[in-house]
Design a protein around this motif. Structure first.
Motif, PDB file in Angstrom:
ATOM      1  N   LYS A 121       5.696   6.031  24.469  1.00  0.00           N
ATOM      2  CA  LYS A 121       6.906   5.743  25.246  1.00  0.00           C
ATOM      3  C   LYS A 121       6.727   4.501  26.113  1.00  0.00           C
ATOM      4  N   ILE A 122       5.498   4.000  26.218  1.00  0.00           N
ATOM      5  CA  ILE A 122       5.284   2.814  27.058  1.00  0.00           C
ATOM      6  C   ILE A 122       5.027   1.556  26.224  1.00  0.00           C
ATOM      7  N   ALA A 123       5.184   1.667  24.897  1.00  0.00           N
ATOM      8  CA  ALA A 123       4.878   0.537  24.012  1.00  0.00           C
ATOM      9  C   ALA A 123       5.710  -0.699  24.373  1.00  0.00           C
ATOM     10  N   ALA A 124       7.024  -0.543  24.468  1.00  0.00           N
ATOM     11  CA  ALA A 124       7.901  -1.701  24.689  1.00  0.00           C
ATOM     12  C   ALA A 124       7.671  -2.312  26.069  1.00  0.00           C
ATOM     13  N   ALA A 125       7.542  -1.454  27.070  1.00  0.00           N
ATOM     14  CA  ALA A 125       7.452  -1.944  28.454  1.00  0.00           C
ATOM     15  C   ALA A 125       6.123  -2.611  28.772  1.00  0.00           C
ATOM     16  N   THR A 126       5.117  -2.409  27.890  1.00  0.00           N
ATOM     17  CA  THR A 126       3.804  -2.999  28.170  1.00  0.00           C
ATOM     18  C   THR A 126       3.470  -4.134  27.201  1.00  0.00           C
ATOM     19  N   GLN A 127       4.486  -4.679  26.531  1.00  0.00           N
ATOM     20  CA  GLN A 127       4.255  -5.812  25.625  1.00  0.00           C
ATOM     21  C   GLN A 127       4.022  -7.092  26.410  1.00  0.00           C
ATOM     22  N   LEU A 128       3.241  -7.968  25.818  1.00  0.00           N
ATOM     23  CA  LEU A 128       2.996  -9.293  26.402  1.00  0.00           C
ATOM     24  C   LEU A 128       4.329  -9.990  26.711  1.00  0.00           C
ATOM     25  N   LEU A 129       4.402 -10.655  27.841  1.00  0.00           N
ATOM     26  CA  LEU A 129       5.598 -11.382  28.291  1.00  0.00           C
ATOM     27  C   LEU A 129       6.831 -10.472  28.402  1.00  0.00           C
TER      28      LEU A 129
END
Ligand SMILES: [Zn+2]
Length: 244
Positions: free
Chosen positions: A45-53
């Motif tokens: 569930k945190i994949a998108a929010a922890t992407q580079l930039l």
């Protein structure tokens, strides 16, 4: 203990099978290292929010001075950057510069605003990439106390500098006729005006200048030379961007 931070992800290192170790810029606590366990797994569930930039509101769990991301809400994904390798690479250079200059455990609101404004302009193509790059570099140096002295000729003291020449060694500008030695980078009078604007304008007006292509190229050469001179290091992300 839980806390919430608005964070811009500056760097990610993949760790174990599906973890990310992040370097993030936060407005309230400067540069932070965050563990994002399982962030690379498909179900995370945190994949998108922890992407580079990506700029996200992160819920952090603190234990023994280490922080782990528990929840994340993406506030701005800068999706335009993800469709264009060259602009994404430039965004990574901005991130590496911010990582270099951001302090830990102290608020960095100016760096955060600079980073967000420039990534947004790049992502939305509000301005061409080289203009955003020049402005980012000059403004970053200015925030960090390394604004080039651009108001007067360093030799004769006049404000209407004739055929201005920038010396990266001293961060000074002189009239071409006042130059004591060779070398230096030529600016035009309008490029010098733009440089002064970037240093002094309110944050939201920073990118509000237009230059013909040739003048823009001269400003770009000066901005990059000055940042590299002040930083006394190379930036691998800059080399990568320039080789694309
Ligand atoms: Zn002069």
């Amino acid at each position: 203990m839980f806390r919430t931070e608005n964070a811009l992800i500056l760097r990610e290192v993949r760790f174990r099978e599906s973890d990310r170790i992040l370097t993030a810029l936060t407005a309230d606590a400067g540069k932070m290292t965050l563990a994002a366990h399982g962030a690379l797994s498909k179900k995370s569930k945190i994949a998108a929010a922890t992407q580079l930039l990506t700029y996200s509101e992160l819920t952090l769990f603190e234990k023994n001075g280490r922080f782990a991301v528990r929840e994340g809400i993406t506030k701005e994904a800068f999706s335009g950057l993800r469709k264009d390798l060259k602009r994404f690479a430039l965004g990574c250079y901005f991130a590496e510069c911010l990582e270099q200059y951001a302090a830990e455990e102290q608020p960095e609101p100016e760096l955060m605003q600079l980073g967000l404004n420039c990534l947004y302009a790049l992502s939305e193509e509000l301005r061409d990439s080289e203009t955003v790059k020049s402005a980012f570099e000059l403004r970053l140096m200015s925030i960090e106390g390394y604004a080039p002295s651009a108001e007067f000729c360093a030799a004769c003291g006049r404000a209407d500098i004739r055929e201005p020449m920038f010396s990266p060694a001293e961060g000074q500008i002189v009239c071409r006729a006042c130059r004591k030695t060779g070398g230096g980078l030529p600016l035009t009078e309008s490029a010098l005006e733009a440089l002064r604007h970037v240093i002094h304008a309110p944050p939201k007006r920073m990118l509000a200048f237009r230059l013909p292509k040739e003048d823009g190229e001269k400003l770009a050469a000066v901005a990059e030379a000055w940042l590299l001179r002040c930083s006394e290091r190379n930036f691998p992300t800059l080399t990568y961007y320039k080789n694309l």
